[in-house]
Design a protein around this motif. Structure first.
Motif, PDB file in Angstrom:
ATOM      1  N   TYR A  95       9.273  75.042  20.738  1.00 10.03           N
ATOM      2  CA  TYR A  95       9.980  76.223  21.213  1.00 10.03           C
ATOM      3  C   TYR A  95       9.276  77.475  20.739  1.00 10.03           C
ATOM      4  CZ  TYR A  95      13.278  79.900  22.029  1.00 10.03           C
ATOM      5  OH  TYR A  95      13.849  81.074  22.444  1.00 10.03           O
ATOM      6  N   ASN A  98       9.663  79.390  25.434  1.00 12.92           N
ATOM      7  CA  ASN A  98      10.463  78.406  26.172  1.00 12.92           C
ATOM      8  C   ASN A  98      10.449  77.083  25.428  1.00 12.92           C
ATOM      9  OD1 ASN A  98      10.849  80.043  28.688  1.00 12.92           O
ATOM     10  ND2 ASN A  98       8.630  79.874  28.734  1.00 12.92           N
TER      11      ASN A  98
ATOM     12  N   GLU B  59      13.287  76.175  37.558  1.00 12.41           N
ATOM     13  CA  GLU B  59      11.945  75.772  37.161  1.00 12.41           C
ATOM     14  C   GLU B  59      11.237  74.965  38.237  1.00 12.41           C
ATOM     15  OE1 GLU B  59      10.236  76.465  34.075  1.00 12.41           O
ATOM     16  OE2 GLU B  59      11.771  78.002  34.250  1.00 12.41           O
TER      17      GLU B  59
END
Lengths: 111, 112
Positions: A95, A98, B59
């Motif tokens: 992380y 993202n 996404e």
């Protein structure tokens, strides 16, 4: 873009022995977090251990520990005294901006 | 303490039928919410994430959509399911930026 690689699709270990799962990642960020998740046959995703990139000390949770090599961008998971209940898919995750998950390593603990 | 609920646990749907999977989080406010799909024996594919009510980021282009009508509710939908939509769907939430994601128990979706 960040990527996470787990080069071992499958591994096996004898009960009570030690096994190390590999994870490498690619990022240009300096501050980030790394995680290992476990997914047993029940398919629940369970957090095993986490590591902050700014910490040099390797994280440890009971029988689980990591070897974090920031320069090499490596984050391996060591399972000591393997138990039958450790049989699962293990995912490495990164992380930064993202969340990115690796493809997973299927670990079988053999009696 | 925070908990995440995802339902149903198992769903069998015919091709072309609609879909609605629901995920709710308790014990926290303004969480980041995520929908993932996992094919059998494979890794996680991020489908959607949301940083707030009505804010959805996609996404992967597909026939699925997501909505966040309330702060702690995240819904995955489809108007017409395809065979390729079969899989294991996981909802997750995250609070502070340095915290891990916490996952629901997942929904096993089979398309016939």
């Amino acid at each position: 873009a960040q990527t996470v690689t787990q080069s071992q699709p499958e591994m096996s270990v004898q009960e009570a022995e030690t096994v190390t799962l590999s994870c490498t990642y690619d990022t240009s960020e300096n501050n980030y977090y790394l995680f290992w998740y476990k997914q047993p046959p029940s398919r629940q995703m369970i957090l095993v251990i986490r590591q902050e990139a700014y910490k040099q000390q390797n994280a440890t949770e009971n029988r689980f520990s990591v070897n974090f090599q920031k320069a090499a961008k490596s984050f391996s998971l060591k399972i000591s005294d393997s138990q039958l209940g450790d049989t699962a898919m293990y995912f490495c995750a990164f992380y930064g901006q993202n969340f990115v998950f690796g493809p997973g390593t299927r670990l079988s603990v053999l009696p | 303490s925070q908990t995440i609920h995802q339902w149903p646990a198992t769903l069998v749907q015919p091709v072309g039928s609609p879909l609605s999977l629901e995920c709710t989080v308790e014990g926290t406010s303004n969480p980041n919410l995520y929908w993932y799909r996992q094919a059998a024996g494979r890794g996680l594919q991020l489908l959607f994430y949301s940083v707030g009510i009505g804010q959805i980021s996609s996404e992967v282009p597909q026939n699925l959509s997501a909505s966040r009508p309330q702060d702690r509710q995240f819904i995955l939908s489809s108007k017409k399911l395809l065979l390729s939509d079969s899989g294991f769907y996981l909802c997750a939430w995250r609070g502070q930026p340095n915290q891990p994601q916490h996952f629901g128990d997942g929904t096993r979706l089979s398309i016939l």
